[in-house]
Design an enzyme around this catalytic site. Structure first.
Site, PDB file in Angstrom:
ATOM      1  N   HIS A 124     -23.850 -20.147 -15.464  1.00 25.83           N
ATOM      2  CA  HIS A 124     -24.293 -20.572 -16.889  1.00 25.83           C
ATOM      3  C   HIS A 124     -23.314 -21.621 -17.396  1.00 25.83           C
ATOM      4  O   HIS A 124     -22.082 -21.402 -16.907  1.00 25.83           O
ATOM      5  CB  HIS A 124     -24.665 -19.672 -17.946  1.00 25.83           C
ATOM      6  CG  HIS A 124     -25.564 -18.667 -17.170  1.00 25.83           C
ATOM      7  ND1 HIS A 124     -27.027 -18.757 -17.191  1.00 25.83           N
ATOM      8  CD2 HIS A 124     -25.495 -17.327 -16.595  1.00 25.83           C
ATOM      9  CE1 HIS A 124     -27.495 -17.794 -16.741  1.00 25.83           C
ATOM     10  NE2 HIS A 124     -26.697 -16.728 -16.389  1.00 25.83           N
ATOM     11  N   ASN A 178     -35.138 -16.657  -8.481  1.00 26.85           N
ATOM     12  CA  ASN A 178     -35.548 -16.715  -9.940  1.00 26.85           C
ATOM     13  C   ASN A 178     -35.144 -18.249 -10.395  1.00 26.85           C
ATOM     14  O   ASN A 178     -33.969 -18.348 -11.413  1.00 26.85           O
ATOM     15  CB  ASN A 178     -34.582 -15.697 -10.629  1.00 26.85           C
ATOM     16  CG  ASN A 178     -33.216 -15.549 -10.231  1.00 26.85           C
ATOM     17  OD1 ASN A 178     -32.720 -16.071  -9.318  1.00 26.85           O
ATOM     18  ND2 ASN A 178     -32.344 -14.975 -11.327  1.00 26.85           N
ATOM     19  N   ASP A 219     -22.925 -13.184  -5.623  1.00 24.87           N
ATOM     20  CA  ASP A 219     -24.078 -13.182  -6.756  1.00 24.87           C
ATOM     21  C   ASP A 219     -23.634 -14.462  -7.721  1.00 24.87           C
ATOM     22  O   ASP A 219     -23.723 -14.214  -8.814  1.00 24.87           O
ATOM     23  CB  ASP A 219     -23.893 -12.090  -7.431  1.00 24.87           C
ATOM     24  CG  ASP A 219     -25.190 -11.717  -8.203  1.00 24.87           C
ATOM     25  OD1 ASP A 219     -26.172 -12.558  -8.428  1.00 24.87           O
ATOM     26  OD2 ASP A 219     -25.282 -10.879  -9.211  1.00 24.87           O
ATOM     27  N   HIS A 277     -27.241 -17.932  -6.627  1.00 26.47           N
ATOM     28  CA  HIS A 277     -28.523 -18.619  -7.656  1.00 26.47           C
ATOM     29  C   HIS A 277     -28.095 -19.959  -7.739  1.00 26.47           C
ATOM     30  O   HIS A 277     -26.949 -20.159  -8.603  1.00 26.47           O
ATOM     31  CB  HIS A 277     -28.406 -17.500  -8.740  1.00 26.47           C
ATOM     32  CG  HIS A 277     -28.799 -16.271  -8.665  1.00 26.47           C
ATOM     33  ND1 HIS A 277     -29.981 -15.673  -8.854  1.00 26.47           N
ATOM     34  CD2 HIS A 277     -27.649 -15.271  -8.243  1.00 26.47           C
ATOM     35  CE1 HIS A 277     -29.817 -14.393  -8.729  1.00 26.47           C
ATOM     36  NE2 HIS A 277     -28.530 -14.084  -8.167  1.00 26.47           N
ATOM     37  N   PHE A 278     -28.570 -20.815  -7.080  1.00 25.74           N
ATOM     38  CA  PHE A 278     -28.235 -22.111  -7.351  1.00 25.74           C
ATOM     39  C   PHE A 278     -28.888 -23.057  -8.234  1.00 25.74           C
ATOM     40  O   PHE A 278     -29.153 -24.311  -8.553  1.00 25.74           O
ATOM     41  CB  PHE A 278     -28.115 -22.900  -5.928  1.00 25.74           C
ATOM     42  CG  PHE A 278     -26.862 -22.661  -5.115  1.00 25.74           C
ATOM     43  CD1 PHE A 278     -25.630 -21.983  -5.803  1.00 25.74           C
ATOM     44  CD2 PHE A 278     -26.918 -23.142  -3.826  1.00 25.74           C
ATOM     45  CE1 PHE A 278     -24.776 -21.704  -5.135  1.00 25.74           C
ATOM     46  CE2 PHE A 278     -25.608 -22.688  -3.225  1.00 25.74           C
ATOM     47  CZ  PHE A 278     -24.612 -22.112  -3.803  1.00 25.74           C
ATOM     48  N   ARG A 279     -30.113 -22.327  -8.926  1.00 28.79           N
ATOM     49  CA  ARG A 279     -30.720 -22.737 -10.042  1.00 28.79           C
ATOM     50  C   ARG A 279     -31.676 -23.878 -10.202  1.00 28.79           C
ATOM     51  O   ARG A 279     -32.320 -24.544 -11.047  1.00 28.79           O
ATOM     52  CB  ARG A 279     -29.631 -23.257 -11.436  1.00 28.79           C
ATOM     53  CG  ARG A 279     -28.620 -22.029 -11.565  1.00 28.79           C
ATOM     54  CD  ARG A 279     -29.084 -20.830 -11.961  1.00 28.79           C
ATOM     55  NE  ARG A 279     -28.334 -19.874 -12.580  1.00 28.79           N
ATOM     56  CZ  ARG A 279     -28.565 -18.781 -12.913  1.00 28.79           C
ATOM     57  NH1 ARG A 279     -29.479 -17.978 -12.581  1.00 28.79           N
ATOM     58  NH2 ARG A 279     -27.467 -17.655 -13.244  1.00 28.79           N
ATOM     59  N   HIS A 297     -32.734  -5.919  -6.437  1.00 32.12           N
ATOM     60  CA  HIS A 297     -31.727  -5.805  -7.733  1.00 32.12           C
ATOM     61  C   HIS A 297     -32.326  -4.337  -8.377  1.00 32.12           C
ATOM     62  O   HIS A 297     -33.504  -4.330  -8.746  1.00 32.12           O
ATOM     63  CB  HIS A 297     -31.956  -6.775  -8.470  1.00 32.12           C
ATOM     64  CG  HIS A 297     -31.054  -6.591 -10.068  1.00 32.12           C
ATOM     65  ND1 HIS A 297     -30.329  -7.759 -10.157  1.00 32.12           N
ATOM     66  CD2 HIS A 297     -31.116  -5.844 -10.814  1.00 32.12           C
ATOM     67  CE1 HIS A 297     -29.791  -7.410 -11.586  1.00 32.12           C
ATOM     68  NE2 HIS A 297     -30.271  -6.095 -11.808  1.00 32.12           N
ATOM     69  N   HIS A 323     -25.539  -5.707  -4.907  1.00 32.13           N
ATOM     70  CA  HIS A 323     -24.446  -5.632  -5.843  1.00 32.13           C
ATOM     71  C   HIS A 323     -24.386  -4.106  -6.579  1.00 32.13           C
ATOM     72  O   HIS A 323     -24.619  -4.054  -7.626  1.00 32.13           O
ATOM     73  CB  HIS A 323     -24.720  -6.597  -7.063  1.00 32.13           C
ATOM     74  CG  HIS A 323     -25.905  -6.905  -7.480  1.00 32.13           C
ATOM     75  ND1 HIS A 323     -27.079  -6.091  -7.711  1.00 32.13           N
ATOM     76  CD2 HIS A 323     -26.536  -8.242  -8.005  1.00 32.13           C
ATOM     77  CE1 HIS A 323     -28.184  -6.675  -8.142  1.00 32.13           C
ATOM     78  NE2 HIS A 323     -27.842  -7.854  -8.174  1.00 32.13           N
TER      79      HIS A 323
END
Length: 444
Positions: free
Chosen positions: A309, A96, A305, A64-66, A181, A235
Site C-alpha cells: 500500500h 484479490n 505475502d 499480491h501485485f494489485r 487464508h 501465513h
C-alpha cells in the site's frame, strides 16, 4: 570436440538434491544440462561463482501485485522487478484485485498483462466465491493457474467465503491443493470494537487474536478431512495453530512468512501502521513456536505475502489504515540473515523456498538443481553484509518495514531459464517471464 553450453556457472557451491557440492553447472536451451562440466567446455557466457552459493531459483508462492485495478500501489511490472532484484525467480499472485480473479477470463487477462512485462515466471490463483464453487474443479487446471484460493476472513465482496457450507462446496469440486487464508470472520466482527476509531495499531493483534486464527484453521481442517481434499494454510502465525497442524499433515501443508519470523508485537511501537498486516504480527511466544515448526518440519514453505500500500494510505489513522506490507524483495535477504544467525540451515532454506513450493503445488520442472530442470538459480553471498533500504525497493509504493536493517547474506544474481536477469543489483535485458507449468494441469 569440447562440450558447448549456453551458460556455465563455475567454481560455486551448488545446493543439489544430494547436498552441497563444489561443482560447475552447464545450461543449454534454458535447462540444466550437466552437473560437472569439463574444464575445456565452452559457453556463450560463463559466471565465476567463486565465494557464492548456487541455490535453486527461489519461488515466492504468495504475492499480491494489485493489477488490475490497484496499480497505484503495485503492478505486474514493478512487482516482478522487485522479485528478481531480491533473487526470486517465480511468483504466484493472489486473486484479490479489481475485478477479483474469479473466472477464466480474469486469469487470461492477467496472463496477457504479464506477457512482455513480467520479469520473472508467474502463475495466478483463482479466487473461490459462492457463485463459482461448482466451476472451480474445471477451472483450476487452466494454463497459468496456481490453484484455488479461499479467503475465510479479511477480503472484500464475494471473495470472502466464511460459511462452512460454501467452503465445503469449494472443496468438493476439484483435486488440486487449495490455499486458504484462515481467520474467523464471525469472531472478527464480534471483536471489532477492540480496534475502534482512534485506537493504537498495537491493538491490531489483540482484535485479530490467536483464537481468531485457530478457530478458522480448525474449521478448515475438519472440512478438508470430510472432503478428503488437500489444503495449504497460508501465513500461520500462532503457537496454537502449529500445535494443531502438526497432527494433520496427511492433508495439510503450512506456510509461514519472514515478517512473522523476524518481527514481534514490539514493532507496532516503532513502525505503527507499517507493521499492520493480516494475520497480524504477534508476541514472541508465537514467533518462537513458528521457529519450532520450521525445526520440526511442520512448516512446508515460506512465502512473502507481499501486499503493498502507499505510504499515504498507511498514514491513515488506525484502523482506517490498510493491512499489508512489501515482502517479495526482502524474502531472501531476511531468511539468509536467519541462516547466518543459525536459526535454520541453508539446506532448510532451499527446502522452504524452492523444493517446498514445487512439492506443494506440483510445479513442473522447477524447485531443484537437477539435469533436465529449468535453469533457475539464485546466487547468494552468505557473508555479504548489506543494509536494506527504501531506496533499494522496486515496488511502486517504495517502502519496506525493514528499512535500515542490516543483514548478513545477499542475492547476487537471479537466473531464470538460463537468462541472467539480475546481477550485482543491476537488472539486465527485458522482461521475459513465462507462465509456470503444473503437473496436475497436463492433459490426461
Amino acid at each position: 570436440m569440447a562440450d558447448r553450453y549456453d551458460l556455465i556457472l563455475r567454481n560455486g557451491t551448488v545446493l543439489t538434491p544430494s547436498g552441497r557440492v563444489a561443482t560447475d553447472v552447464g545450461v543449454r536451451a534454458g535447462r540444466i544440462a550437466a552437473l560437472g562440466v569439463p574444464a575445456d567446455a565452452e559457453a556463450a557466457e560463463v559466471i565465476d561463482c567463486t565465494g557464492l552459493h548456487v541455490l535453486p531459483g527461489v519461488i515466492d508462492s504468495q504475492v499480491h501485485f494489485r493489477e488490475p485495478g490497484l496499480e497505484h500501489k503495485e503492478d505486474l511490472a514493478t512487482g516482478t522487478l522487485g522479485a528478481v532484484k531480491g533473487g526470486v525467480t517465480a511468483i504466484f499472485e493472489m486473486p484479490n484485485t479489481k475485478p477479483s480473479t474469479t473466472t477464466p477470463d480474469a486469469i487470461a487477462d492477467k496472463l496477457a498483462r504479464a506477457k512482455g512485462r513480467a520479469w520473472c515466471d508467474h502463475a495466478f490463483f483463482i479466487g473461490a466465491a459462492p457463485e463459482n464453487a461448482e466451476d472451480l474443479g474445471g477451472w483450476e487446471t487452466l494454463p497459468g493457474c496456481a490453484g484455488v484460493k479461499i479467503f475465510m476472513g479479511s477480503s472484500t465482496g464475494s471473495l470472502l467465503v466464511e460459511q462452512d457450507e460454501v467452503i465445503a462446496r469449494v472443496l468438493a469440486n476439484g483435486r488440486r491443493r487449495v490455499a486458504v487464508h484462515c481467520e474467523d470472520e464471525e469472531r472478527l466482527r464480534e471483536r471489532k470494537h477492540l480496534a475502534d476509531e482512534g485506537a493504537h495499531p498495537r491493538l491490531h493483534h489483540v482484535w485479530r487474536d490467536a483464537e481468531t486464527a485457530l478457530r478458522a484453521t480448525q474449521r478448515l481442517v475438519k472440512l478438508a478431512e470430510a472432503a478428503r481434499r488437500r489444503v495449504h494454510v497460508l501465513h500461520v502465525t500462532t503457537a496454537q495453530e502449529i500445535q494443531f497442524l502438526k497432527d494433520h499433515k496427511d492433508l495439510v501443508t503450512v506456510e509461514v512468512l519472514p515478517q512473522h519470523l523476524t518481527m514481534t508485537a514490539d514493532a507496532y511501537e516503532t513502525l505503527g501502521t507499517l507493521a499492520q498486516m493480516n494475520p497480524p504480527i504477534r508476541e514472541k511466544e508465537h514467533q518462537d513456536m513458528l521457529w519450532w515448526g520450521i525445526q520440526q518440519g511442520v512448516v512446508d514453505v515460506i512465502g512473502s505475502d507481499h501486499a503493498p500500500h502507499t505510504l499515504e494510505e498507511k498514514a491513515k489513522p488506525y484502523p482506517a489504515s490498510p493491512s499489508g506490507m512489501t515482502g517479495v524483495q526482502t524474502l531472501v535477504p531476511l531468511m539468509l540473515d536467519h541462516v547466518a544467525a543459525g536459526r535454520l540451515t541453508l539446506e532448510r532454506f532451499v527446502d522452504l523456498t524452492s523444493a517446498g513450493p514445487a512439492r506443494i503445488y506440483g510445479i513442473a520442472g522447477k524447485g531443484r538443481i537437477a539435469v533436465g530442470y529449468d535453469a533457475d538459480f539464485t546466487l547468494v553471498d552468505l557473508s555479504a553484509r548489506r543494509e536494506i533500504t527504501n531506496a533499494w525497493i522496486a515496488s511502486r509504493c517504495g517502502w519496506t518495514p525493514f528499512d535500515g536493517k542490516t543483514v548478513t547474506g545477499w542475492p547476487k544474481a537471479t537466473i531464470i531459464r538460463g537468462r541472467i536477469v539480475m546481477r550485482d543489483d543491476e537488472v539486465l535485458g527485458d522482461p521475459a517471464g513465462r507462465p509456470v507449468q503444473f503437473q496436475e494441469c497436463y492433459a490426461g
